[in-house]
Design a protein around this motif. Structure first.
Motif, PDB file in Angstrom:
ATOM      1  N   SER A   1       2.309  16.526  -3.225  1.00 19.04           N
ATOM      2  CA  SER A   1       1.861  15.416  -2.383  1.00 19.04           C
ATOM      3  C   SER A   1       2.258  13.998  -3.307  1.00 19.04           C
ATOM      4  O   SER A   1       1.910  14.040  -4.369  1.00 19.04           O
TER       5      SER A   1
ATOM      6  N   GLN B   1       2.050   9.985  -3.079  1.00 25.64           N
ATOM      7  CA  GLN B   1       1.710   8.680  -2.137  1.00 25.64           C
ATOM      8  C   GLN B   1       2.121   7.354  -3.075  1.00 25.64           C
ATOM      9  O   GLN B   1       1.825   7.332  -4.053  1.00 25.64           O
TER      10      GLN B   1
ATOM     11  N   ARG C   1       2.871   3.254  -3.258  1.00 25.12           N
ATOM     12  CA  ARG C   1       2.632   1.745  -2.952  1.00 25.12           C
ATOM     13  C   ARG C   1       3.981   0.924  -2.887  1.00 25.12           C
ATOM     14  O   ARG C   1       4.269   0.731  -4.061  1.00 25.12           O
TER      15      ARG C   1
ATOM     16  N   VAL D   1       1.698   4.245   1.324  1.00 20.92           N
ATOM     17  CA  VAL D   1       0.521   3.856   1.794  1.00 20.92           C
ATOM     18  C   VAL D   1       0.299   2.500   1.699  1.00 20.92           C
ATOM     19  O   VAL D   1       0.738   1.689   0.806  1.00 20.92           O
TER      20      VAL D   1
ATOM     21  N   SER E   1      -2.656   1.024   0.521  1.00 21.45           N
ATOM     22  CA  SER E   1      -3.531   0.501  -0.345  1.00 21.45           C
ATOM     23  C   SER E   1      -3.031   1.102  -1.739  1.00 21.45           C
ATOM     24  O   SER E   1      -3.024   2.284  -1.917  1.00 21.45           O
TER      25      SER E   1
ATOM     26  N   ARG F   1      -4.798   1.818  -4.223  1.00 18.93           N
ATOM     27  CA  ARG F   1      -6.102   2.792  -4.702  1.00 18.93           C
ATOM     28  C   ARG F   1      -5.972   4.032  -4.031  1.00 18.93           C
ATOM     29  O   ARG F   1      -6.439   4.839  -4.477  1.00 18.93           O
ATOM     30  N   HIS F   2      -5.205   4.110  -3.080  1.00 18.55           N
ATOM     31  CA  HIS F   2      -4.573   5.471  -2.348  1.00 18.55           C
ATOM     32  C   HIS F   2      -3.548   6.260  -2.965  1.00 18.55           C
ATOM     33  O   HIS F   2      -2.944   7.141  -2.396  1.00 18.55           O
ATOM     34  N   ALA F   3      -2.644   5.459  -3.882  1.00 14.75           N
ATOM     35  CA  ALA F   3      -1.439   5.765  -4.317  1.00 14.75           C
ATOM     36  C   ALA F   3      -1.301   6.437  -5.550  1.00 14.75           C
ATOM     37  O   ALA F   3      -2.282   6.472  -6.574  1.00 14.75           O
ATOM     38  N   ASP F   4      -0.199   7.170  -5.647  1.00 14.33           N
ATOM     39  CA  ASP F   4      -0.201   7.915  -7.103  1.00 14.33           C
ATOM     40  C   ASP F   4       1.021   6.936  -7.890  1.00 14.33           C
ATOM     41  O   ASP F   4       0.967   7.405  -8.968  1.00 14.33           O
TER      42      ASP F   4
ATOM     43  N   VAL G   1      -3.814   1.066  -9.193  1.00 21.09           N
ATOM     44  CA  VAL G   1      -3.312   2.446  -8.829  1.00 21.09           C
ATOM     45  C   VAL G   1      -4.116   3.407  -9.955  1.00 21.09           C
ATOM     46  O   VAL G   1      -4.084   3.186 -11.120  1.00 21.09           O
TER      47      VAL G   1
ATOM     48  N   LYS H   1      -0.195   7.761 -13.304  1.00 22.12           N
ATOM     49  CA  LYS H   1       0.442   7.168 -12.231  1.00 22.12           C
ATOM     50  C   LYS H   1       2.131   6.919 -12.579  1.00 22.12           C
ATOM     51  O   LYS H   1       2.333   6.994 -13.818  1.00 22.12           O
TER      52      LYS H   1
END
Length: 247
Positions: free
Chosen positions: A123, A125, A127, A159, A161, A163-166, A189, A193
């Motif tokens: 997975s 994610q 931004r 995504v 935010s 803060r929800h991203a990789d 992030v 990351k």
């Protein structure tokens, strides 16, 4: 419900078969350049002189894909005696120097960092950060979310935010007004990351190269892990880079 089922039966399966099957793009598409190393030096210098991005090094006979906007001016000199653009859209690179080409690009999958595949293989994610671009890169990135490309089937999503991203996917030449917002997004992030520079603007400044109002080189601000050249990068160029590097 029956209407939805009927529509599905009527339209059939519309998702692109890539990467399970090869895809051939239109002949008008300008992909990885093919360089004639034995070309007359005078022709090479003419091509270099025509390049609005100064992407061609006449002495070394190379093209910097990080600067190239794929305008095609060089391919018009002597009917492509020095440069012809192929239909190859696989142009992602893990290192900036790999984008300075005289032939094929290094295999991206073999240069990907192993821990990224381990961390984000299931997975990923991202931004998206538009750092002052013309919106072409953003538009061709958004296309990946349509049913035809269906980016989510590979476990990759954009995504809202950080803060929800990789990691972050950066487009645009990074104007000075966007510098703080970009750095704040990067800081938000959680580690570990990744950073992706997408399009020649984010890689080198693109058409705005040399302007005092832009940063123009994302790697000068934060370390870049993946480069995706183009102006804008074709959706398949972006898809291939993401799959090869992370999957």
């Amino acid at each position: 419900m029956f209407k939805v089922i009927g529509t599905r039966l009527n339209q059939g399966y519309r998702t692109s078969p890539y990467p399970n099957q090869p895809v051939r793009l239109s002949s008008r598409f300008r992909g990885l350049p093919e360089i004639n190393a034995a070309c007359d030096p005078a022709i090479v210098r003419r091509c270099a002189g025509l390049c609005p991005q100064e992407a061609i090094a006449a002495e070394k006979r190379t093209i910097d894909l990080g600067r190239c906007t794929f305008c095609g001016a060089c391919a018009q000199v002597e009917d492509g005696a020095f440069v012809r653009f192929s239909g190859i859209f696989e142009m992602g690179a893990a290192r900036r120097e790999d984008l300075i080409v005289s032939g094929a690009l290094p295999d991206l999958a073999s240069h990907a960092k192993a821990h990224f595949k381990k961390l984000f293989g299931r997975s990923l994610q991202l931004r998206q950060v538009s750092a002052g671009g013309c919106n072409a890169c953003e538009a061709d990135t958004n296309v990946l979310n349509t049913p035809f490309f269906d980016l989510s089937r590979f476990g990759i999503d954009f995504v809202a935010s950080p803060r929800h991203a990789d990691g972050i996917h950066v487009t645009g030449p990074i104007t000075r007004n966007m510098r703080t917002a970009l750095l704040d997004t990067y800081a938000a992030v959680p580690a570990p990351k990744v950073v992706i520079a997408s399009g020649c603007c984010a890689i080198s400044g693109g058409p705005f190269y040399g302007s005092e109002d832009i940063i123009g080189d994302l790697n000068s601000l934060i370390p870049v892990d993946l480069y995706i050249p183009g102006c804008p990068p074709h959706p398949l160029t972006t898809l291939h880079a993401l799959l090869a590097f992370f999957k």
